[in-house]
Motif scaffolding. Structure first.
Motif, PDB file in Angstrom:
ATOM      1  N   THR A  53       0.839  -1.194   0.000  1.00 18.40           N
ATOM      2  CA  THR A  53       0.000   0.000   0.000  1.00 18.40           C
ATOM      3  C   THR A  53       0.880   1.251   0.000  1.00 18.40           C
ATOM      4  O   THR A  53       2.076   1.181   0.306  1.00 18.40           O
ATOM      5  CB  THR A  53      -0.898   0.039   1.252  1.00 18.40           C
ATOM      6  N   ALA A  54       0.265   2.383  -0.316  1.00 11.52           N
ATOM      7  CA  ALA A  54       0.989   3.653  -0.305  1.00 11.52           C
ATOM      8  C   ALA A  54       1.525   3.941   1.102  1.00 11.52           C
ATOM      9  O   ALA A  54       2.646   4.428   1.257  1.00 11.52           O
ATOM     10  CB  ALA A  54       0.083   4.782  -0.771  1.00 11.52           C
ATOM     11  N   LYS A  59       6.194   4.422   4.733  1.00 14.91           N
ATOM     12  CA  LYS A  59       6.902   3.965   5.934  1.00 14.91           C
ATOM     13  C   LYS A  59       8.282   3.409   5.573  1.00 14.91           C
ATOM     14  O   LYS A  59       9.276   3.724   6.226  1.00 14.91           O
ATOM     15  CB  LYS A  59       6.061   2.903   6.639  1.00 14.91           C
ATOM     16  N   SER A  60       8.351   2.598   4.525  1.00 14.04           N
ATOM     17  CA  SER A  60       9.622   2.001   4.101  1.00 14.04           C
ATOM     18  C   SER A  60      10.647   3.052   3.691  1.00 14.04           C
ATOM     19  O   SER A  60      11.834   2.919   3.974  1.00 14.04           O
ATOM     20  CB  SER A  60       9.404   1.049   2.930  1.00 14.04           C
ATOM     21  N   PHE A  61      10.178   4.100   3.005  1.00 17.09           N
ATOM     22  CA  PHE A  61      11.085   5.125   2.494  1.00 17.09           C
ATOM     23  C   PHE A  61      11.234   6.310   3.452  1.00 17.09           C
ATOM     24  O   PHE A  61      11.991   7.231   3.178  1.00 17.09           O
ATOM     25  CB  PHE A  61      10.619   5.616   1.120  1.00 17.09           C
ATOM     26  N   ASP A  62      10.470   6.269   4.548  1.00 10.00           N
ATOM     27  CA  ASP A  62      10.500   7.346   5.537  1.00 10.00           C
ATOM     28  C   ASP A  62      10.219   8.700   4.885  1.00 10.00           C
ATOM     29  O   ASP A  62      10.943   9.679   5.080  1.00 10.00           O
ATOM     30  CB  ASP A  62      11.847   7.355   6.274  1.00 10.00           C
ATOM     31  N   ILE A  63       9.167   8.705   4.054  1.00  4.45           N
ATOM     32  CA  ILE A  63       8.712   9.946   3.421  1.00  4.45           C
ATOM     33  C   ILE A  63       7.204  10.059   3.643  1.00  4.45           C
ATOM     34  O   ILE A  63       6.549   9.086   4.009  1.00  4.45           O
ATOM     35  CB  ILE A  63       9.059  10.011   1.908  1.00  4.45           C
ATOM     36  N   SER A  64       6.670  11.242   3.414  1.00  2.00           N
ATOM     37  CA  SER A  64       5.247  11.464   3.671  1.00  2.00           C
ATOM     38  C   SER A  64       4.375  10.694   2.682  1.00  2.00           C
ATOM     39  O   SER A  64       4.799  10.401   1.557  1.00  2.00           O
ATOM     40  CB  SER A  64       4.920  12.959   3.581  1.00  2.00           C
ATOM     41  N   GLN A  70       2.285  11.481  -4.850  1.00  2.00           N
ATOM     42  CA  GLN A  70       2.740  12.206  -6.046  1.00  2.00           C
ATOM     43  C   GLN A  70       3.541  11.292  -6.970  1.00  2.00           C
ATOM     44  O   GLN A  70       3.342  11.291  -8.185  1.00  2.00           O
ATOM     45  CB  GLN A  70       3.578  13.422  -5.651  1.00  2.00           C
ATOM     46  N   VAL A  71       4.444  10.507  -6.382  1.00  2.00           N
ATOM     47  CA  VAL A  71       5.260   9.578  -7.174  1.00  2.00           C
ATOM     48  C   VAL A  71       4.369   8.522  -7.818  1.00  2.00           C
ATOM     49  O   VAL A  71       4.492   8.227  -9.012  1.00  2.00           O
ATOM     50  CB  VAL A  71       6.361   8.916  -6.316  1.00  2.00           C
TER      51      VAL A  71
END
Length: 148
Positions: A53-54, A59-64, A70-71
Motif C-alpha cells: 500500500t501507499a 513507511k519504508s522510504f520514511d517519506i510522507s 505524487q510519485v
C-alpha cells in the motif's frame, strides 16, 4: 579517524559514480522510461512486495504519504503501476506493477544478467558476498538509528 572515513567514503562515492558512467551504455534501454531515481527505487520496491500500500511505501522510504502519492500518480500516468482496491478495506489500494512497470523490471533483470556475464563474474564471488554483507550491516545500522 574521521578523516579516514571521509577519505574512504569519498572514494566509494567516486567509484559508484564511475560505475554508473561506465555502465550507462548497457542501461540505455532502462533510461528510455524517463524515471527519476526515486521513481525507480519505489518501482523496484513495489516489484518486491506483493499487495503493498501507499502507507507501507511511505513507511519504508520514511517519506510522507503525500510525497508517495505524487510519485505513484506519475508512475500510474506512465502505466508503470496500477492501483487495485483492497477488498477488505475499500479506502485502501494495493499497488501493483502495470504493463510498463513489468517491462522495466524485466529490463533491470536482463541488465543484471548482462553485467554478471560481462563484469561481475570476473570478480571472486566472496568479494561480492563481503560487499553485500557490509551493505546489509550499514542498512541495519541506519534503520536502528531511525527508530531511536
Amino acid at each position: 579517524m574521521k578523516s579516514d572515513y571521509l577519505r574512504v567514503v569519498k572514494q566509494l562515492n567516486e567509484a559508484i559514480d564511475e560505475f554508473a558512467v561506465l555502465t550507462s551504455k548497457e542501461s540505455v534501454k532502462v533510461d528510455e522510461f524517463n524515471l527519476t531515481w526515486q521513481q525507480e527505487l519505489i518501482l523496484s520496491h513495489i516489484a518486491k512486495h506483493e499487495n503493498i500500500t501507499a502507507h507501507e511505501i511511505a513507511k519504508s522510504f520514511d517519506i510522507s504519504k503525500s510525497a508517495v502519492s505524487q510519485v505513484l500518480t506519475k508512475l500510474q500516468q506512465k502505466k508503470m503501476i496500477t492501483k487495485l482496491v483492497n477488498p477488505s478495506n475499500k479506502r485502501e489500494s494495493f499497488i501493483k506493477l502495470d504493463e510498463n512497470g513489468q517491462k522495466f523490471i524485466k529490463l533491470i533483470e536482463e541488465l543484471d544478467v548482462k553485467l554478471i556475464e560481462n563484469y561481475y563474474s570476473k570478480i571472486d564471488i566472496s568479494e561480492f558476498i563481503q560487499m553485500t554483507e557490509t551493505m546489509k550491516k550499514l542498512n541495519k545500522l541506519i534503520k536502528s538509528k531511525k527508530t531511536e
